[in-house]
Design a protein around this motif. Structure first.
Motif, PDB file in Angstrom:
ATOM      1  N   TYR A   1       0.745  -1.063  -0.022  1.00 15.08           N
ATOM      2  CA  TYR A   1       0.197  -0.050  -0.230  1.00 15.08           C
ATOM      3  C   TYR A   1       0.736   1.281  -0.144  1.00 15.08           C
ATOM      4  O   TYR A   1       0.451   2.324  -0.590  1.00 15.08           O
ATOM      5  CB  TYR A   1      -0.968  -0.072   1.262  1.00 15.08           C
ATOM      6  CG  TYR A   1      -0.469   0.110   2.369  1.00 15.08           C
ATOM      7  CD1 TYR A   1       0.009   1.303   3.006  1.00 15.08           C
ATOM      8  CD2 TYR A   1      -0.706  -0.994   3.520  1.00 15.08           C
ATOM      9  CE1 TYR A   1       0.624   1.369   4.271  1.00 15.08           C
ATOM     10  CE2 TYR A   1      -0.022  -0.896   4.795  1.00 15.08           C
ATOM     11  CZ  TYR A   1       0.309   0.360   5.125  1.00 15.08           C
ATOM     12  OH  TYR A   1       1.006   0.414   6.314  1.00 15.08           O
TER      13      TYR A   1
ATOM     14  N   TRP B   1      -7.005  -6.664   6.267  1.00 13.63           N
ATOM     15  CA  TRP B   1      -5.964  -6.454   5.033  1.00 13.63           C
ATOM     16  C   TRP B   1      -6.689  -7.685   3.936  1.00 13.63           C
ATOM     17  O   TRP B   1      -6.874  -7.348   2.799  1.00 13.63           O
ATOM     18  CB  TRP B   1      -4.822  -6.923   5.386  1.00 13.63           C
ATOM     19  CG  TRP B   1      -3.471  -7.180   4.162  1.00 13.63           C
ATOM     20  CD1 TRP B   1      -3.052  -8.323   3.544  1.00 13.63           C
ATOM     21  CD2 TRP B   1      -3.173  -5.929   3.359  1.00 13.63           C
ATOM     22  NE1 TRP B   1      -2.357  -7.872   2.391  1.00 13.63           N
ATOM     23  CE2 TRP B   1      -2.332  -6.308   2.293  1.00 13.63           C
ATOM     24  CE3 TRP B   1      -3.542  -4.542   3.368  1.00 13.63           C
ATOM     25  CZ2 TRP B   1      -1.939  -5.781   1.521  1.00 13.63           C
ATOM     26  CZ3 TRP B   1      -2.932  -3.782   2.663  1.00 13.63           C
ATOM     27  CH2 TRP B   1      -2.243  -4.371   1.562  1.00 13.63           C
ATOM     28  N   ASN B   2      -7.132  -8.931   4.397  1.00 12.47           N
ATOM     29  CA  ASN B   2      -7.698  -9.828   3.465  1.00 12.47           C
ATOM     30  C   ASN B   2      -7.102 -10.051   2.351  1.00 12.47           C
ATOM     31  O   ASN B   2      -7.722 -10.099   1.133  1.00 12.47           O
ATOM     32  CB  ASN B   2      -9.134  -9.355   3.111  1.00 12.47           C
ATOM     33  CG  ASN B   2     -10.247 -10.494   2.843  1.00 12.47           C
ATOM     34  OD1 ASN B   2      -9.728 -11.792   3.169  1.00 12.47           O
ATOM     35  ND2 ASN B   2     -11.344 -10.342   2.377  1.00 12.47           N
ATOM     36  N   GLY B   3      -5.602 -10.195   2.071  1.00 12.76           N
ATOM     37  CA  GLY B   3      -5.037 -10.522   1.054  1.00 12.76           C
ATOM     38  C   GLY B   3      -4.747  -9.278   0.054  1.00 12.76           C
ATOM     39  O   GLY B   3      -4.118  -9.495  -1.024  1.00 12.76           O
ATOM     40  N   GLY B   4      -5.073  -8.257   0.573  1.00 12.80           N
ATOM     41  CA  GLY B   4      -4.735  -7.124  -0.176  1.00 12.80           C
ATOM     42  C   GLY B   4      -5.796  -6.685  -1.196  1.00 12.80           C
ATOM     43  O   GLY B   4      -5.754  -6.128  -2.395  1.00 12.80           O
ATOM     44  N   GLN B   5      -7.051  -7.221  -0.919  1.00 16.75           N
ATOM     45  CA  GLN B   5      -8.134  -6.780  -1.736  1.00 16.75           C
ATOM     46  C   GLN B   5      -8.329  -5.291  -1.936  1.00 16.75           C
ATOM     47  O   GLN B   5      -8.274  -4.665  -1.106  1.00 16.75           O
ATOM     48  CB  GLN B   5      -9.404  -7.555  -1.551  1.00 16.75           C
ATOM     49  CG  GLN B   5      -9.446  -8.929  -1.585  1.00 16.75           C
ATOM     50  CD  GLN B   5     -10.637  -9.882  -1.010  1.00 16.75           C
ATOM     51  OE1 GLN B   5     -12.042  -9.237  -0.944  1.00 16.75           O
ATOM     52  NE2 GLN B   5     -10.655 -11.019  -0.852  1.00 16.75           N
ATOM     53  N   TRP B   6      -9.047  -4.906  -3.162  1.00 17.72           N
ATOM     54  CA  TRP B   6      -9.014  -3.262  -3.515  1.00 17.72           C
ATOM     55  C   TRP B   6     -10.054  -2.783  -2.229  1.00 17.72           C
ATOM     56  O   TRP B   6      -9.569  -1.613  -1.906  1.00 17.72           O
ATOM     57  CB  TRP B   6      -9.574  -3.301  -4.923  1.00 17.72           C
ATOM     58  CG  TRP B   6     -11.133  -3.566  -4.819  1.00 17.72           C
ATOM     59  CD1 TRP B   6     -11.380  -4.642  -5.322  1.00 17.72           C
ATOM     60  CD2 TRP B   6     -12.226  -2.648  -4.727  1.00 17.72           C
ATOM     61  NE1 TRP B   6     -12.882  -4.591  -5.430  1.00 17.72           N
ATOM     62  CE2 TRP B   6     -13.288  -3.373  -5.238  1.00 17.72           C
ATOM     63  CE3 TRP B   6     -12.238  -1.123  -4.314  1.00 17.72           C
ATOM     64  CZ2 TRP B   6     -14.458  -2.746  -5.127  1.00 17.72           C
ATOM     65  CZ3 TRP B   6     -13.333  -0.604  -4.203  1.00 17.72           C
ATOM     66  CH2 TRP B   6     -14.511  -1.411  -4.545  1.00 17.72           C
ATOM     67  N   GLN B   7     -10.851  -3.306  -1.837  1.00 18.77           N
ATOM     68  CA  GLN B   7     -11.678  -2.896  -0.924  1.00 18.77           C
ATOM     69  C   GLN B   7     -10.936  -2.493   0.344  1.00 18.77           C
ATOM     70  O   GLN B   7     -11.110  -1.506   1.073  1.00 18.77           O
ATOM     71  CB  GLN B   7     -12.936  -3.661  -0.364  1.00 18.77           C
ATOM     72  CG  GLN B   7     -13.808  -3.940  -1.420  1.00 18.77           C
ATOM     73  CD  GLN B   7     -13.487  -5.465  -2.296  1.00 18.77           C
ATOM     74  OE1 GLN B   7     -12.334  -5.859  -2.272  1.00 18.77           O
ATOM     75  NE2 GLN B   7     -14.420  -6.172  -2.683  1.00 18.77           N
ATOM     76  N   TYR B   8     -10.127  -3.255   0.741  1.00 16.09           N
ATOM     77  CA  TYR B   8      -9.065  -2.770   2.013  1.00 16.09           C
ATOM     78  C   TYR B   8      -8.152  -1.875   1.755  1.00 16.09           C
ATOM     79  O   TYR B   8      -7.070  -1.619   2.556  1.00 16.09           O
ATOM     80  CB  TYR B   8      -8.745  -4.353   2.580  1.00 16.09           C
ATOM     81  CG  TYR B   8      -9.696  -5.104   3.117  1.00 16.09           C
ATOM     82  CD1 TYR B   8      -9.850  -5.104   4.317  1.00 16.09           C
ATOM     83  CD2 TYR B   8     -10.301  -6.008   2.127  1.00 16.09           C
ATOM     84  CE1 TYR B   8     -11.098  -6.048   4.789  1.00 16.09           C
ATOM     85  CE2 TYR B   8     -11.344  -6.974   2.608  1.00 16.09           C
ATOM     86  CZ  TYR B   8     -11.853  -6.473   3.874  1.00 16.09           C
ATOM     87  OH  TYR B   8     -12.638  -7.753   4.279  1.00 16.09           O
TER      88      TYR B   8
ATOM     89  N   THR C   1      -4.034  -3.004   9.273  1.00  9.44           N
ATOM     90  CA  THR C   1      -3.442  -3.792   8.043  1.00  9.44           C
ATOM     91  C   THR C   1      -2.672  -4.987   8.419  1.00  9.44           C
ATOM     92  O   THR C   1      -2.336  -5.881   7.411  1.00  9.44           O
ATOM     93  CB  THR C   1      -2.836  -2.631   6.980  1.00  9.44           C
ATOM     94  OG1 THR C   1      -1.731  -2.314   7.713  1.00  9.44           O
ATOM     95  CG2 THR C   1      -3.703  -1.722   6.801  1.00  9.44           C
TER      96      THR C   1
END
Length: 307
Positions: free
Chosen positions: A101, A167-174, A257
């Motif tokens: 990020y 973070w959830n794997g770096g999905q765009w929502q996060y 994150t």
């Protein structure tokens, strides 16, 4: 240029060694220790723990052992607070998140900042310029520790559009809110530098000559004005990128994150000296590397520069 890069890299090695030595001694002179608490441990237990981590040796022996582990094995040692975890494990887990990020925030700040600054300079003293300048001043007054809670309140609590953390794997929502919070003040600074530099370049003699020859405005901007305009911007980008990585502490705390910023804060609060040293060395290495990259880009933008 190759000789310059090699020379800079050779200078970076003793610089890092000096950084390690200074930080190591500063950690040792700080009051308290990694195993001190409100309820002191029994002397025998404390002695066994210090013997396990080599803290019962002299400060010179500890420093030599630490330097040898870094130079020979790139091993930053074990964490004093997290059992069965080394500093390398903490960096390996958290740094890729921070780098992800942080890099996206850097790209967003550069694209928006340079574009807004060029547009404001081209439309100087028009409503476009006034709006751009107003936007940069507004963004400059909203650092990440102010933007982060505002974004959470608006987009998570009130609108419910984006998740408030994780973070959830770096999905765009996060990624959306951390990137906005981290890049806002930086793109404002980049826009202001770009606007000032572009206004100065557009009043130069070679630009007047290009206009007198009848070249179109787009060719004048992109082929003649853009490179000299970017020179002061590029000199700002190196420290800005490192600041985005090191300034991720607020982002990690507000958005959870899992980046390396929270580990840095926790290591300071818990007196986890090995983690603090490892992260300090990492940040120092990033500073040296990106300053070198900026110097190389600077020479590419201005061929008159010879290192």
């Amino acid at each position: 240029m190759l000789r310059y890069i090699i020379r800079r890299l050779l200078v970076a090695i003793p610089t890092l060694l000096i950084l390690i030595v200074i930080c190591f001694f500063l950690m040792q002179t700080a009051p308290g220790g990694p195993f001190t608490s409100e309820r002191p441990l029994p002397p025998q237990v404390l002695a066994n723990i210090q013997a396990k981590y080599g803290l019962d040796q002299s400060i010179w022996a500890q420093m030599w052992s630490y330097l040898k582990g870094i130079v020979l094995h790139l091993d930053f040692g074990p964490s004093y607070q997290y059992k069965d975890r080394s500093v390398n494990d903490i960096i390996t887990q958290g740094f890729p998140i921070t780098l992800t990020y942080g890099s996206i925030s850097f790209l967003v700040a550069v694209i928006i900042g340079v574009g807004l600054g060029v547009l404001a300079a081209i439309r100087h003293n028009t409503w476009v310029d006034y709006i751009a300048v107003g936007a940069t001043f507004t963004a400059q007054s909203l650092p990440n520790f102010v933007m982060a809670p505002i974004l959470i309140i608006v987009f998570t609590w009130q609108l419910g559009w984006l998740p408030g953390g994780g973070w959830n794997g770096g999905q765009w929502q996060y990624l959306v809110m951390p990137v906005i919070a981290l890049s806002t003040s930086f793109f404002a600074s980049i826009a202001r530098i770009t606007r000032s530099s572009m206004l100065e370049v557009m009043n130069s003699n070679f630009i007047r000559t290009a206009k007198a020859k009848g070249l179109p405005t787009s060719a004048i901007i992109w082929r003649h004005a853009m490179k000299p305009t970017l020179m002061p911007v590029v000199s700002y980008l190196g420290p800005a990128f490192v600041a985005m990585i090191t300034g991720s502490v607020v982002i990690d705390i507000y958005f959870s994150t899992g980046g390396i910023g929270r580990s840095f804060v926790n290591s300071a609060l818990n007196r986890d000296y090995s983690v603090m040293l490892g992260l300090t060395i990492l940040y120092g290495s990033l500073t040296i590397i990106f300053n070198l990259v900026i110097d190389v880009v600077y020479a590419w933008l201005d061929p008159k520069i010879r290192y």
